[in-house]
Design a protein around this motif. Sequence first.
Motif, PDB file in Angstrom:
ATOM      1  N   UNK A  46      22.139 198.976  82.044  1.00 57.49           N
ATOM      2  CA  UNK A  46      22.506 197.713  82.693  1.00 57.49           C
ATOM      3  C   UNK A  46      21.669 197.582  83.956  1.00 57.49           C
ATOM      4  N   UNK A  47      21.072 196.403  84.098  1.00 60.12           N
ATOM      5  CA  UNK A  47      20.286 196.143  85.316  1.00 60.12           C
ATOM      6  C   UNK A  47      21.149 195.296  86.240  1.00 60.12           C
ATOM      7  N   UNK A  48      21.218 195.702  87.511  1.00 59.67           N
ATOM      8  CA  UNK A  48      22.029 194.942  88.462  1.00 59.67           C
ATOM      9  C   UNK A  48      21.120 194.486  89.601  1.00 59.67           C
ATOM     10  N   UNK A  49      21.185 193.197  89.923  1.00 61.92           N
ATOM     11  CA  UNK A  49      20.407 192.703  91.061  1.00 61.92           C
ATOM     12  C   UNK A  49      21.333 191.933  92.008  1.00 61.92           C
ATOM     13  N   UNK A  50      21.049 192.044  93.284  1.00 58.29           N
ATOM     14  CA  UNK A  50      21.850 191.257  94.225  1.00 58.29           C
ATOM     15  C   UNK A  50      21.062 191.040  95.504  1.00 58.29           C
ATOM     16  N   UNK A  51      21.536 190.119  96.293  1.00 59.96           N
ATOM     17  CA  UNK A  51      20.948 189.871  97.597  1.00 59.96           C
ATOM     18  C   UNK A  51      21.996 190.255  98.626  1.00 59.96           C
ATOM     19  N   UNK A  52      21.950 191.472  98.982  1.00 61.80           N
ATOM     20  CA  UNK A  52      23.026 191.997  99.810  1.00 61.80           C
ATOM     21  C   UNK A  52      23.022 191.386 101.204  1.00 61.80           C
ATOM     22  N   UNK A  53      21.810 191.193 101.714  1.00 59.90           N
ATOM     23  CA  UNK A  53      21.746 190.737 103.104  1.00 59.90           C
ATOM     24  C   UNK A  53      22.013 189.247 103.197  1.00 59.90           C
ATOM     25  N   UNK A  54      21.210 188.485 102.453  1.00 63.64           N
ATOM     26  CA  UNK A  54      21.339 187.033 102.555  1.00 63.64           C
ATOM     27  C   UNK A  54      22.576 186.527 101.832  1.00 63.64           C
ATOM     28  N   UNK A  55      23.039 187.327 100.896  1.00 60.06           N
ATOM     29  CA  UNK A  55      24.182 186.942 100.055  1.00 60.06           C
ATOM     30  C   UNK A  55      23.935 185.628  99.360  1.00 60.06           C
ATOM     31  N   UNK A  56      22.683 185.360  99.107  1.00 59.65           N
ATOM     32  CA  UNK A  56      22.360 184.135  98.400  1.00 59.65           C
ATOM     33  C   UNK A  56      22.607 184.335  96.921  1.00 59.65           C
ATOM     34  N   UNK A  57      23.186 183.324  96.289  1.00 61.06           N
ATOM     35  CA  UNK A  57      23.375 183.444  94.839  1.00 61.06           C
ATOM     36  C   UNK A  57      22.024 183.482  94.127  1.00 61.06           C
TER      37      UNK A  57
END
Length: 795
Positions: free
Chosen positions: A227-238
């Motif tokens: 499973x590949x997980x991506x996120x924008x932790x800092x900007x919290x942009x969707x």
Amino acid sequence: MTQPWGVNSRSNCNYDSRRIERPLEPISAGRRCPLSKQVLMMNKLWTKDSRRPGFVFTTRGRQGRCYAGDQCRPADGMNHSMTESNIVDSMTAERLEILRETNAAQTSLLELLGNITAQESVSDICRTVVEGVRKYFGFERAGLFLWDDEKKKFCGTFGTDLKGKTREEWGIFLGEEDGPGGPADRILAGSVIERGCRLGQPAAQPGEENVKADLLGLRARGKLYGILSVDNRISRQPISERELQHMTLMSHVLGNALESMQDHTALLKSEERFRQVAENSGEWIWEVNPDGRYIYSSPVVRSILGYEPQDVLGMRMLDLVGEDDRQQVADVLHRAFLEKTSIRLVINTQQHKNGQKVILETSGLPMVDAAGRLIGYRGAHRDITRETELEAQLRHSQKMEVIGRLAGGIAHDFNNLLTSIIGCSSLLLDDMDEDNASRPDVELIRTSGERAAALTRQLQAFSKRQVLRMESLIVNDIVRDMEKILRRTLGEDIELATELDAHIEPVIADAGQLEQIIMHLAVNAREAMIDSQASYRALQFPGVGKEMPVGVSEKTKRLVIRTAHRELDERFCRHNAQFTPGGYVVLTVSDSGAGITPEVKEHLFEPFFTTKGVGRGSGLGLSTIYGIIKQLGGVIQVQSRPGHGTTFDIFLKQATFQETLRQSELPAANTKGQETILVVEDEESVRRLIVRILQSCGYTTLEAGHGGEGLKVCAAHDARIDLIITDMIMPHVSGKQFIEQLRKSRNDFKVLFVSGYSSDDTVDGAIIGVDTPLIQKPFTRESLARKVREVLDAS
Ligand SMILES: Nc1ncnc2c1ncn2[C@@H]1O[C@H](COP(=O)(O)OP(=O)(O)OP(=O)(O)O)[C@@H](O)[C@H]1O
Ligand SMILES: [Mg+2]
């Protein structure tokens, strides 16, 4: 009209500060642009601080155009004042943007894919992916969770931290949201993408709880690899739909990459496993191409055939198969190759580099390609040379054992009959006048009986049921004592040579039997040399490994008797089952006769096997020798080739010091006496005969038909009993047991056993020491009388 646009070298986009109508600087075609530097989509606002778009805005004025000072109403509801530098022609920019972004994403994907495919392990692929996702796609964080589809659990994680450093951890997994029904669970159940998942523990750091991540299943052919997980932790942009599209594409690529890497790893593993199995197996593992030529050979070929593995590559399998088997093997291979069926346990002889024959058992399976075409065979040759030899040895000894038992049984019954025939005819002759007309007939009965007894003795010898008079002796002495008689037997035409090793140890054997062995072998040799019409070549005498002396003419008829010491070790005995380790005296008798064909060799030691014409040979010579040697615990071997003479090697275990000490002299003997003798014998005719012989010699006799009766007779007879003659084998109580019981009540007697040579005799100690007096059936009046005296006179 396509509106030109441009980017600067910095990471932020730099739109033209003037109105959008003014053309931007054109970008050179095909220029690669990392995602983080790309011009953003038309409806996203790029700010200097935030690298990611996040605000949707609407424009006023002409549609698709923004002007400096336009108000932007983003999704967060706050108004943002647009500056000239933020503005882009929305419509044109959108089209351009999609195109360019797609190109760039593809380029990035290709680049990432290139990087991925260059990796040589699953870890390296994962690391490249998480680093690449961050670098090329600009996500603030990426993680990859590897799934072990066989064990149905996560087996490792890879992730970049916020500083871009890659961490690799094995054995941990997704976090609390990974529970039943959670996003990970849904992906496991088949969902491809899970959007906006809340990061669970322990992956989430304090304050990260509301960070939303997208999860993508990495699949190939329906099988999940991770499973590949991506996120924008800092900007919290969707994460945008388009980004997600790219990531989805990326996930397919990655799924395939992981699959092929897993296949590759599995292949490497199985290749390594095959290599280890092939190289450590005692069997010669091979692969051949459709022409039957070796394309792989395990190193075992070295020990089996003496070739280096690379020597056999390119050779046809048939090239190494012996001529006799070639056609048969060719047929089997041809059929198997034609029908693509397995090759099953084909026994074939091949030749070792040193010329020796090696028997192999060959098996193989067809190898086919994806289209079902035959690409060769893979299999193994098992060396069964030793096994085959041992099997033949076992079969032979079993056969000899059966024949021996049969011969022994016949001999036993004949002995009782012959004892009566010879004994009674002797008594008749004693009472007959010299001029009695019946005398010649009775004499004929006796001599025929004696001849029959001689034959029976040979049969007994073969069945190993002779009573041997064992003593410690030096084989050299026996040979020396026999030289004269041998020379006479061989005649002038045949040269006799002896080569006696002065250092051989004594053996425990029966001297008479050894003489018999040597005589039989010499007579056979003589016959083979006289009969042979073959031209004799200078011979090699394999027993001791010496050549015939130079100068011996090809026609020389020569018998050589040698003695030698041989030490046989564990290793030798492991391959030669009939031997036990230790020192041996080897008696070798070699001749330059006609030699023996393999067919004759197979039956050589069987009783009544002879190649000599009717009336010329009884076929009992070698069987007698065989029986004696077996009874002595020795081994006889024969080496011969037609036209190349014959060598018999007789191996006798050398005696231990204690055995040597036990030897003693035989007592002297005469025939008459007055002592009292008890005869215990179940066979009435034999008992009566013994009693009559004893009485004729002057002895007082007592009789009993079995051991129990013997005890009673002894109990009733108070006077001294000087000797008890007892049969060894009787129903209920054996002769030995009877004597043992009797000794409990009295001890004033001597014992002489009569042996019936049955198998029980062997159990009961048929091979007797010199201090156990015994007379064997059939005996003559003289031999019994002498023996009785001998026992009575012994101190
Ligand atoms: N030295 C030898 N060379 C060639 N053939 C031999 C030799 N010794 C034995 N043989 C073969 O083995 C057969 C069996 O030998 P064996 O001594 O048992 O019986 P025989 O010699 O034929 O008869 P017998 O010894 O009873 O008179 C012989 O007939 C002969 O064919
Ligand atoms: Mg013979």
